[in-house]
Motif scaffolding. Structure first.
Motif, PDB file in Angstrom:
ATOM      1  N   ASP A  47      48.710  45.340  32.820  1.00 24.63           N
ATOM      2  CA  ASP A  47      47.685  46.490  32.442  1.00 24.63           C
ATOM      3  C   ASP A  47      46.522  46.205  33.108  1.00 24.63           C
ATOM      4  O   ASP A  47      45.458  46.739  32.913  1.00 24.63           O
ATOM      5  CB  ASP A  47      47.364  46.228  31.082  1.00 24.63           C
ATOM      6  CG  ASP A  47      46.813  45.020  30.493  1.00 24.63           C
ATOM      7  OD1 ASP A  47      46.968  43.773  31.487  1.00 24.63           O
ATOM      8  OD2 ASP A  47      46.379  44.912  29.426  1.00 24.63           O
ATOM      9  N   GLY A  48      46.538  45.183  34.146  1.00 21.66           N
ATOM     10  CA  GLY A  48      45.071  45.373  34.880  1.00 21.66           C
ATOM     11  C   GLY A  48      45.053  44.009  35.470  1.00 21.66           C
ATOM     12  O   GLY A  48      45.831  43.061  35.522  1.00 21.66           O
ATOM     13  N   VAL A  49      43.780  43.610  36.103  1.00 16.96           N
ATOM     14  CA  VAL A  49      43.460  42.523  37.062  1.00 16.96           C
ATOM     15  C   VAL A  49      42.390  41.810  36.216  1.00 16.96           C
ATOM     16  O   VAL A  49      41.370  42.210  35.793  1.00 16.96           O
ATOM     17  CB  VAL A  49      43.224  42.754  38.361  1.00 16.96           C
ATOM     18  CG1 VAL A  49      42.963  41.517  39.209  1.00 16.96           C
ATOM     19  CG2 VAL A  49      44.218  43.671  39.103  1.00 16.96           C
ATOM     20  N   VAL A  50      42.901  40.170  36.382  1.00 20.13           N
ATOM     21  CA  VAL A  50      41.506  39.340  35.999  1.00 20.13           C
ATOM     22  C   VAL A  50      40.919  38.590  37.577  1.00 20.13           C
ATOM     23  O   VAL A  50      41.885  38.374  38.060  1.00 20.13           O
ATOM     24  CB  VAL A  50      41.948  38.251  35.145  1.00 20.13           C
ATOM     25  CG1 VAL A  50      40.748  37.082  34.733  1.00 20.13           C
ATOM     26  CG2 VAL A  50      42.559  38.943  33.964  1.00 20.13           C
ATOM     27  N   ILE A  71      46.586  44.560  47.361  1.00 21.05           N
ATOM     28  CA  ILE A  71      47.454  44.036  46.396  1.00 21.05           C
ATOM     29  C   ILE A  71      48.024  44.587  45.286  1.00 21.05           C
ATOM     30  O   ILE A  71      49.136  44.493  44.975  1.00 21.05           O
ATOM     31  CB  ILE A  71      46.524  42.655  46.058  1.00 21.05           C
ATOM     32  CG1 ILE A  71      46.088  41.702  47.225  1.00 21.05           C
ATOM     33  CG2 ILE A  71      47.141  41.790  45.060  1.00 21.05           C
ATOM     34  CD1 ILE A  71      45.237  40.436  46.986  1.00 21.05           C
ATOM     35  N   THR A  72      46.761  45.553  44.672  1.00 21.43           N
ATOM     36  CA  THR A  72      47.480  46.177  43.662  1.00 21.43           C
ATOM     37  C   THR A  72      46.553  47.471  43.521  1.00 21.43           C
ATOM     38  O   THR A  72      45.555  47.567  43.886  1.00 21.43           O
ATOM     39  CB  THR A  72      47.127  45.108  42.214  1.00 21.43           C
ATOM     40  OG1 THR A  72      47.745  46.106  41.177  1.00 21.43           O
ATOM     41  CG2 THR A  72      45.768  44.688  42.155  1.00 21.43           C
ATOM     42  N   LYS A  73      47.176  48.571  42.545  1.00 20.30           N
ATOM     43  CA  LYS A  73      46.603  49.818  42.347  1.00 20.30           C
ATOM     44  C   LYS A  73      45.921  49.514  40.808  1.00 20.30           C
ATOM     45  O   LYS A  73      45.221  50.431  40.672  1.00 20.30           O
ATOM     46  CB  LYS A  73      47.386  50.947  42.572  1.00 20.30           C
ATOM     47  CG  LYS A  73      47.966  51.131  43.730  1.00 20.30           C
ATOM     48  CD  LYS A  73      47.007  51.412  44.920  1.00 20.30           C
ATOM     49  CE  LYS A  73      47.520  51.372  46.527  1.00 20.30           C
ATOM     50  NZ  LYS A  73      46.639  50.390  47.253  1.00 20.30           N
ATOM     51  N   LYS A  74      46.017  48.361  40.342  1.00 22.11           N
ATOM     52  CA  LYS A  74      45.772  48.562  39.028  1.00 22.11           C
ATOM     53  C   LYS A  74      43.948  48.288  38.880  1.00 22.11           C
ATOM     54  O   LYS A  74      43.692  47.274  39.810  1.00 22.11           O
ATOM     55  CB  LYS A  74      46.526  47.285  38.124  1.00 22.11           C
ATOM     56  CG  LYS A  74      47.694  47.353  37.907  1.00 22.11           C
ATOM     57  CD  LYS A  74      48.587  46.374  37.513  1.00 22.11           C
ATOM     58  CE  LYS A  74      50.058  46.760  37.371  1.00 22.11           C
ATOM     59  NZ  LYS A  74      51.086  45.465  37.523  1.00 22.11           N
ATOM     60  N   PRO A  75      43.425  48.446  37.664  1.00 25.78           N
ATOM     61  CA  PRO A  75      42.172  48.297  37.933  1.00 25.78           C
ATOM     62  C   PRO A  75      41.646  46.745  37.303  1.00 25.78           C
ATOM     63  O   PRO A  75      42.716  46.000  36.684  1.00 25.78           O
ATOM     64  CB  PRO A  75      41.454  49.199  36.641  1.00 25.78           C
ATOM     65  CG  PRO A  75      42.942  49.508  35.778  1.00 25.78           C
ATOM     66  CD  PRO A  75      44.075  49.125  36.650  1.00 25.78           C
ATOM     67  N   VAL A  76      40.449  46.419  37.686  1.00 29.38           N
ATOM     68  CA  VAL A  76      40.167  45.109  37.352  1.00 29.38           C
ATOM     69  C   VAL A  76      39.605  45.315  35.654  1.00 29.38           C
ATOM     70  O   VAL A  76      38.705  46.212  35.465  1.00 29.38           O
ATOM     71  CB  VAL A  76      38.771  44.679  37.979  1.00 29.38           C
ATOM     72  CG1 VAL A  76      38.076  43.348  37.224  1.00 29.38           C
ATOM     73  CG2 VAL A  76      39.298  44.270  39.487  1.00 29.38           C
TER      74      VAL A  76
END
Ligand SMILES: [Zn+2]
Length: 332
Positions: A47-50, A71-76
């Protein structure tokens, strides 16, 4: 610098080398710079990035935000600060702007240290860096070799851009704080935020991924001689021993290349042997000058080599002399 416009956010001069550590776990290793930047760990979940740590200035964090796109399209979702030092949290403000739902997390001790000491140090930097800039300009004017001139010119650029950014900083304090442990349970991953005792600061946060066997240490373990100016040399080894009890194979450090458990053993050995040597000398009534003369020769055969990987940038002996001074003050 041939920049002529001051509109919009500062363009980043920080450089990072992005490396994959495990599936969905990356590190952005900071290139050495006059104003040091820390590494950032990047942990992707369903569900997102840490993100762990945000460098010395917002433009450096913006370089990471740009690099994240590859690296990813997911939000922080979460930004973790490992401790209160400037080069680990001055970039915080970038994340809530880029990702409106992002929370910034640390432990209570580190948040308090940011409020009590970190905010004041920002003002200290605003006052002190102009003096550093004046000295760099004088050194540049006096420099003879093209190599020295190029290095001083680069350092001057870094100092000037740092001053501009620290002056305009809008410090983003953590929005969430925990006491001893906080665990994030994602569908595909567990992320443990741990307090293991005092070491580099009073509140060092470790990030542990039990499934991937990765630990993020902040500056409690780094690739060169540790900075102990806010540290607790006598507690440090016990904290590292608690760290060693965790089951991991990869260490993402606050500074330097990612490492394995062998580096933890070397690093712990250095802190242990330095503290014991200073303690012994102080118990015999040696002066600080005596200790600073004798202990480096005792430690050099074992530690000078391993701690000189970044020797031009962070010389072992200079760091050791400061470590001895801090330890001597605390044991005597
Ligand atoms: Zn630090």
């Amino acid at each position: 610098m041939d920049c002529c416009s001051h509109e919009g956010p500062a363009k980043g001069d920080a450089k990072f080398d992005f490396k994959k550590i495990a599936d969905g776990v990356h590190v952005a290793v900071a290139a050495p710079a006059y104003k040091v930047n820390c590494n950032t760990a990047i942990i992707e979940s369903d569900d997102g990035v840490v993100i762990v740590d945000t460098h010395s200035k917002p433009s450096a964090a913006r370089v990471i935000v740009e690099g994240l796109g590859d690296i990813t399209k997911k939000p922080v979702r979460y930004v973790v600060n490992t401790h209160f030092h400037w080069d680990h949290w001055h970039g915080n403000e970038v994340y809530p702007v880029a990702y409106p739902n992002a929370e910034i997390i640390t432990n209570q001790l580190t948040r308090e240290a940011m409020v009590r000491k970190g905010l004041k140090r920002i003002q200290d930097h605003v006052r002190q860096v102009p003096g550093e800039i004046a000295k760099l300009k004088a050194d540049l004017a006096a420099a003879k070799s093209p190599g020295d001139r190029a290095q001083l010119q680069a350092d001057l650029g870094h100092a000037e851009s740092y001053l501009a950014e620290v002056t305009a900083l809008r410090p983003a304090l953590p929005t969430m704080a925990f006491e001893r442990t906080m665990k994030l349970y994602r569908r595909d991953r567990e992320i443990h935020l741990l307090y293991l005792g005092r070491a580099h600061t009073e509140g060092d946060v470790f990030v542990f991924l039990p499934k991937e066997k990765v630990v993020v240490t902040g500056d409690a373990v780094i690739g060169w001689t540790p900075f102990m100016g806010d540290g607790y040399p006598e507690d440090w080894v016990a904290t590292l021993d608690r760290l060693a009890e965790l089951d991991f194979t990869h260490i993402i450090m606050g500074h330097g290349e990612p490492a394995g458990r062998d580096w933890l053993r070397t690093f712990r050995g250095y802190v242990h042997d330095m503290v014991e040597a200073v303690r012994e000398e102080a118990a015999r009534g040696a002066t600080l000058e005596d200790v600073q003369r004798r202990v480096p020769d005792r430690l050099a055969p074992t530690y000078e080599g391993p701690f000189s990987t970044y020797g031009d940038y962070r010389p072992w002996r200079a760091g050791l002399l400061r470590n001895i001074e801090r330890t001597y003050a605390m044991v005597s």
